[in-house]
Structure formats: structure tokens, C-alpha cells
Motif scaffolding. Structure first.
Motif, PDB file in Angstrom:
ATOM      1  N   ALA A 153       0.829  -1.216   0.000  1.00  0.00           N
ATOM      2  CA  ALA A 153       0.000   0.000   0.000  1.00  0.00           C
ATOM      3  C   ALA A 153       0.860   1.261   0.000  1.00  0.00           C
ATOM      4  CB  ALA A 153      -0.958  -0.020   1.190  1.00  0.00           C
ATOM      5  N   GLY A 206       5.845   4.792  12.959  1.00  0.00           N
ATOM      6  CA  GLY A 206       5.033   3.927  12.106  1.00  0.00           C
ATOM      7  C   GLY A 206       3.832   3.451  12.903  1.00  0.00           C
ATOM      8  N   VAL A 207       2.721   3.294  12.201  1.00  0.00           N
ATOM      9  CA  VAL A 207       1.486   2.885  12.879  1.00  0.00           C
ATOM     10  C   VAL A 207       1.599   1.454  13.414  1.00  0.00           C
ATOM     11  CG1 VAL A 207      -0.920   2.271  12.344  1.00  0.00           C
ATOM     12  CG2 VAL A 207      -0.036   4.549  11.797  1.00  0.00           C
ATOM     13  N   VAL A 208       2.230   0.576  12.639  1.00  0.00           N
ATOM     14  CA  VAL A 208       2.324  -0.816  13.108  1.00  0.00           C
ATOM     15  C   VAL A 208       3.153  -0.888  14.394  1.00  0.00           C
ATOM     16  CG1 VAL A 208       3.177  -3.128  12.541  1.00  0.00           C
ATOM     17  CG2 VAL A 208       1.905  -1.820  10.849  1.00  0.00           C
ATOM     18  N   TYR A 265      -6.091  -6.053   7.577  1.00  0.00           N
ATOM     19  CA  TYR A 265      -4.646  -5.821   7.410  1.00  0.00           C
ATOM     20  C   TYR A 265      -3.860  -6.755   8.350  1.00  0.00           C
ATOM     21  CZ  TYR A 265      -0.340  -2.991   7.493  1.00  0.00           C
ATOM     22  OH  TYR A 265       0.952  -2.550   7.418  1.00  0.00           O
ATOM     23  N   PHE A 289      -2.416  -6.692  12.092  1.00  0.00           N
ATOM     24  CA  PHE A 289      -3.316  -6.721  13.250  1.00  0.00           C
ATOM     25  C   PHE A 289      -3.242  -8.083  13.946  1.00  0.00           C
ATOM     26  CE2 PHE A 289      -6.819  -3.274  12.501  1.00  0.00           C
ATOM     27  CZ  PHE A 289      -5.880  -2.368  12.074  1.00  0.00           C
ATOM     28  N   CYS A 302     -10.113  -1.024  12.075  1.00  0.00           N
ATOM     29  CA  CYS A 302      -9.487  -0.467  10.892  1.00  0.00           C
ATOM     30  C   CYS A 302     -10.538   0.418  10.225  1.00  0.00           C
ATOM     31  CB  CYS A 302      -9.070  -1.603   9.963  1.00  0.00           C
ATOM     32  SG  CYS A 302      -7.893  -1.091   8.719  1.00  0.00           S
ATOM     33  N   ASN A 306      -9.127  -1.662   5.573  1.00  0.00           N
ATOM     34  CA  ASN A 306      -8.251  -2.372   4.632  1.00  0.00           C
ATOM     35  C   ASN A 306      -8.380  -3.855   4.945  1.00  0.00           C
ATOM     36  OD1 ASN A 306      -6.063  -3.567   3.363  1.00  0.00           O
ATOM     37  ND2 ASN A 306      -4.506  -2.446   4.487  1.00  0.00           N
ATOM     38  N   ASP A 359      -7.357   2.440  14.042  1.00  0.00           N
ATOM     39  CA  ASP A 359      -6.309   2.674  13.047  1.00  0.00           C
ATOM     40  C   ASP A 359      -6.943   3.444  11.893  1.00  0.00           C
ATOM     41  OD1 ASP A 359      -4.568   2.566  10.890  1.00  0.00           O
ATOM     42  OD2 ASP A 359      -3.834   0.559  11.374  1.00  0.00           O
ATOM     43  N   ILE A 404      -5.291   5.271   9.540  1.00  0.00           N
ATOM     44  CA  ILE A 404      -4.231   5.682   8.611  1.00  0.00           C
ATOM     45  C   ILE A 404      -4.793   5.976   7.212  1.00  0.00           C
ATOM     46  CG2 ILE A 404      -3.540   3.363   7.855  1.00  0.00           C
ATOM     47  CD1 ILE A 404      -0.607   4.327   8.059  1.00  0.00           C
ATOM     48  N   HIS A 405      -5.930   5.348   6.867  1.00  0.00           N
ATOM     49  CA  HIS A 405      -6.525   5.589   5.535  1.00  0.00           C
ATOM     50  C   HIS A 405      -7.578   6.692   5.557  1.00  0.00           C
ATOM     51  CE1 HIS A 405      -4.657   2.041   3.611  1.00  0.00           C
ATOM     52  NE2 HIS A 405      -4.823   1.437   4.772  1.00  0.00           N
ATOM     53  N   SER A 442       1.421   9.265   6.059  1.00  0.00           N
ATOM     54  CA  SER A 442       2.160   8.399   5.133  1.00  0.00           C
ATOM     55  C   SER A 442       1.316   7.801   4.018  1.00  0.00           C
ATOM     56  CB  SER A 442       2.860   7.291   5.910  1.00  0.00           C
ATOM     57  OG  SER A 442       1.927   6.564   6.673  1.00  0.00           O
ATOM     58  N   LYS A 443       0.102   7.284   4.341  1.00  0.00           N
ATOM     59  CA  LYS A 443      -0.728   6.719   3.249  1.00  0.00           C
ATOM     60  C   LYS A 443      -1.227   7.848   2.361  1.00  0.00           C
ATOM     61  CE  LYS A 443      -0.596   2.549   4.306  1.00  0.00           C
ATOM     62  NZ  LYS A 443       0.630   2.079   3.835  1.00  0.00           N
TER      63      LYS A 443
HETATM   64  C1  LIG Z   1      -4.558  -0.273   8.259  1.00  0.00           C
HETATM   65  C2  LIG Z   1      -3.086  -0.019   8.154  1.00  0.00           C
HETATM   66  N1  LIG Z   1      -2.385   0.294   9.250  1.00  0.00           N
HETATM   67  C3  LIG Z   1      -1.050   0.531   9.187  1.00  0.00           C
HETATM   68  C4  LIG Z   1      -0.374   0.433   7.991  1.00  0.00           C
HETATM   69  C5  LIG Z   1       1.108   0.645   7.961  1.00  0.00           C
HETATM   70  O1  LIG Z   1       1.460   1.736   8.703  1.00  0.00           O
HETATM   71  P1  LIG Z   1       2.992   2.078   8.999  1.00  0.00           P
HETATM   72  O2  LIG Z   1       3.705   1.982   7.698  1.00  0.00           O
HETATM   73  O3  LIG Z   1       2.912   3.462   9.538  1.00  0.00           O
HETATM   74  O4  LIG Z   1       3.458   1.091  10.003  1.00  0.00           O
HETATM   75  C6  LIG Z   1      -1.062   0.098   6.833  1.00  0.00           C
HETATM   76  C7  LIG Z   1      -0.348  -0.054   5.556  1.00  0.00           C
HETATM   77  O5  LIG Z   1      -0.870  -0.527   4.593  1.00  0.00           O
HETATM   78  C8  LIG Z   1      -2.456  -0.134   6.915  1.00  0.00           C
HETATM   79  O6  LIG Z   1      -3.166  -0.457   5.833  1.00  0.00           O
END
Ligand SMILES: Cc1ncc(COP(=O)(O)O)c(C=O)c1O
Length: 398
Positions: free
Chosen positions: A40, A98-100, A124, A127, A172, A176, A204, A206-207, A241-242
């Protein structure tokens, strides 16, 4: 700007730039020549103002320890207000790389080993890992799929929460890979269940900015649902970032309105991460929030057109393919099962169509037969992928 001119200016190829999507095809799929529709991120350069701001920072030549300037906070706060009607206070905001990473840390901070953590599948895949790798009990509730329209099975969610003593829900939103933007009614019902059973929520988001049809399906943060009724139990994680194609610059946010949860986070985060901020990530993020809205709107129009192209091509040539409704994200979820045996999906997509995709079973063990395609790419890649799928399906039927 005309779409063709925008594509000419911003679309690019990425081979030989250490791109995960393009330069890891041999390592990940055993074939360097696949057309890459996975991962992504986008095949579009960031807004030109961002490139310019980064060039100026790089020209200075120093990357020492840095602070987050007031201007960054203001740019992020203004963006959330203008784009989503979300009013943030500066002291709610924390930073991550980073979100993860933040998901992993939050699972640790908010739960104990063995606690139930709920996710809605397919979802995703990190998770799953953030729960399992931390030795928490993974609890899943499967989304309902009505020919590509995905909804939440609220009875099952409640049942799972009760049966497994769930302490934390990771949602999410937008979702995703199924592309849903949850409506305010859906969010209210879901978060009310969390309230009823004392479940904390990581949302989350991020999108959040990847709204494909803002008029009919606007994104609503979990912090604003029902006028903010649930914000005390919600931690939002998001990032520029996204939205602006900045993933490798490692700059993300946590938003924690509840002071007790914030204290808990602040007291414990040092156990997991001692990361300083990403200065280039912040320069890029700040500039993108300040001046990237028009660029984003052009990207969204391209994604919309790419999705529309897939829909019409499949409707004409392979009408039993099912594409999930695309409301949010630039990722489309394709159900091939009417034509391809689930166990043969990989052989079909990878060996026959020569495409690198995210496979359904990465998002749920039950979803073999689905693939996720990335539409934030040059329309010529989408046309090529669609033609390959249609042609290979027709050859298969002969
Ligand atoms: C729902 C979701 N969370 C987190 C991420 C990745 O986030 P990061 O790159 O900040 O760890 C993605 C990437 O596709 C995503 O789809």
C-alpha cells in the motif's frame, strides 16, 4: 490540473530504487518480472512542495537531534479540522515511527498476556501479528460479505466480546482490505458495544484521507462519532504516510484524548521505543498538510477512475468477478471464486496473469480466492492488470 498532465508530472516507475513493491519481487514472489499491484504505497511522486521542502532541508546538511516545531502540530491540527471536522488538542498528540510499531506498543500497554483482543476479519495482516506476537488471545469476528458489500455482524461481535472477555478492540477505519468507510450508525453501534463491555479501542485511521466518494461516504473519526461520546476509550493512530506517499519517512501519530490513558502511555512507551522523531518525516508531513490538499484530490480522482475502469471491464468481460465497494482506501478487494478454485488462485494470478498481489489468506484464513489490488498507480498499470485477468480467464474457459 488536467488528469493527463498530473499523471505525466507525478507518475513514475520505481524499479532499482530499493522499492519493496518492485525490487523485492524476486525475493517475495520468486519472479522479478511480475506487474506489482501489492504493497500500500503509490506510484506517484509526493506533492512538489514536499519535494522542495525536503530538498531545502537536505541542502542544510545536518540531521542532528530535532524537536517537533509548533508549526507541525498546527499543520496536523488544521488538516484534521478542515478535512474531517475533528478538533484536536495539542497535548493529546504523540509521535511514532510507524502505525504498526504503535499497534504493537499499545497492545502491550493496554492489555495483559492472555487478554482477548478483537479484530474484524478480513483485515490488514499486522493486526493478527500484533496480537499473537504479544501472546494475547486473538478474537476474530468475520465481516458479512453480501456480494462485495461488507458489513459488521454486531450479534457476533457482542458474542465474541462476551465469550472471550475481550479487553481491547483494534478497528481499521477505513477498512483495509474491504474498502468500507464505516457509517456513523455502524460506528456508534460498535463503539457502544465496546462501552457496554468496558473494551478499549485502538482506531487505526491511517486511511482516513482516502475517501473515494466524500459526498456519500465521508470518513468520521472514532473521536467524533456520536459527538465524541466514546473518545475517552479510543486511541487513534494515523499518519500522513498513506495520504501523501511518505511511508519510508517513518512519521506517525497517536491521538489520546483520555488523560489517564495518556499517562499510562507516557509512563510505559519507553519500554518499547526510545525513538527520536523523524525530522525528514516531519518536514514532509508538515508541508503536505499545509499544501497537499489539491494533490490529494487529484490522486483520489485517479483512484476513482481506476476503480471504475476495473468495474466496467470486469462487468463486460468477466461479470461473475466481484469487486468490493470502494468507499475508502486505494485498495480494491477482488473475489475470483466464481471462476478460479480458491486453492488455484496463486497459480492463476501469479503464474498466468503475472501479477504480484496481496492474497486473501493473508487477511483471513477463510479468504483464499480473494486478492487485493492497489489502485494508487498509473492507470496504464490498472488497464494492464485488468486485461491480463480477463484474458487469462477467457483462456482458462476454452
Ligand atoms: C490499516 C493499516 N495500518 C497501518 C499500515 C502501515 O502503517 P505504517 O507503515 O505506519 O506502520 C497500513 C499499511 O498498509 C495499513 O493499511
Amino acid at each position: 490540473m488536467e488528469q493527463a498532465a498530473f499523471i505525466k508530472k507525478y507518475a513514475t516507475t520505481r524499479q532499482h530504487t530499493d522499492s519493496l513493491k518492485w525490487d523485492a519481487l524476486q525475493a517475495r514472489y520468486g519472479n522479478p518480472d511480475l506487474l506489482a499491484m501489492w504493497v500500500a504505497d503509490m506510484e506517484f511522486k509526493v506533492p512538489e512542495q514536499v519535494t522542495q521542502a525536503l530538498q531545502e532541508r537536505v541542502a542544510h546538511g545536518i540531521y542532528g537531534y530535532s524537536i517537533t516545531p509548533d508549526r507541525y502540530y498546527q499543520a496536523f491540527i488544521d488538516w484534521e479540522q478542515a478535512r474531517h471536522g475533528l478538533t484536536l488538542k495539542r497535548d493529546w498528540i504523540r509521535f511514532g515511527s510507524g502505525v504498526v510499531n504503535s499497534l504493537y506498543a499499545l497492545v502491550n500497554i493496554l492489555t495483559q498476556p492472555g487478554d482477548g483482543v478483537l479484530i474484524l476479519t478480513p483485515v490488514y495482516y499486522p493486526f493478527f501479528n500484533a496480537v499473537r506476537d504479544n501472546h494475547r488471545q486473538l478474537v476474530t469476528s468475520e465481516l458479512r460479505n453480501d456480494r462485495g458489500h461488507y458489513t459488521i455482524d454486531f450479534e457476533d461481535v457482542e458474542q465474541q466480546i462476551k465469550a472471550n472477555e475481550v479487553r481491547l478492540f483494534i478497528q481499521c477505519s477505513p477498512h483495509n482490505p474491504v474498502g468500507r468507510i464505516w457509517s456513523e450508525d455502524e460506528e456508534t453501534r460498535l463503539l457502544a458495544l465496546c462501552e457496554q463491555y468496558h473494551v478499549l479501542v485502538i482506531s487505526d485511521e491511517i486511511h482516513q484521507d482516502l475517501e473515494i466518494d466524500r459526498t456519500n461516504h465521508p470518513f468520521k473519526s472514532a473521536l467524533t462519532v456520536a459527538n465524541g461520546r466514546f473518545s475517552n476509550r479510543v486511541i487513534v493512530v494515523n499518519a500522513p504516510s498513506k495520504t501523501f506517499n511518505l511511508a519510508a519517512l517513518l512519521n506517525s501519530h497517536l491521538v489520546i484524548p483520555n488523560p489517564k490513558l495518556r499517562q499510562r502511555y507516557d509512563a510505559q512507551i519507553g519500554r518499547f521505543s526510545q525513538t527520536e522523531i523523524s525530522v525528514l518525516g516531519q518536514v514532509a508531513g508538515q508541508t503536505a498538510y499545509e499544501s497537499g490538499a489539491a494533490w490529494l484530490d487529484q490522486i483520489l480522482a485517479i483512484v476513482r477512475d481506476n476503480y471504475h475502469y476495473l468495474c466496467t471491464t470486469f462487468a463486460a468481460h468477466a461479470p461473475k468477478l466481484v469487486l468490493a465497494d470502494l468507499q475508502g482506501t486505494y485498495l480494491t478487494w477482488l473475489d475470483l471464486r466464481a471462476y478460479v478454485q480458491p486453492a488455484a488462485t496463486k497459480a492463476f494470478i501469479q503464474d498466468q496473469c503475472q501479477l504480484a498481489v496481496d492474497f486473501g489468506e493473508w487477511f483471513s484464513p477463510d479468504d483464499q480466492g480473494f486478492v487485493r489490488l492497489n489502485l494508487a498507480t498509473n492507470p496504464q498499470n490498472v488497464r494492464e492488470a485488468a486485461q491480463r485477468i480477463v484474458t487469462c480467464l477467457s483462456q482458462m474457459q476454452k
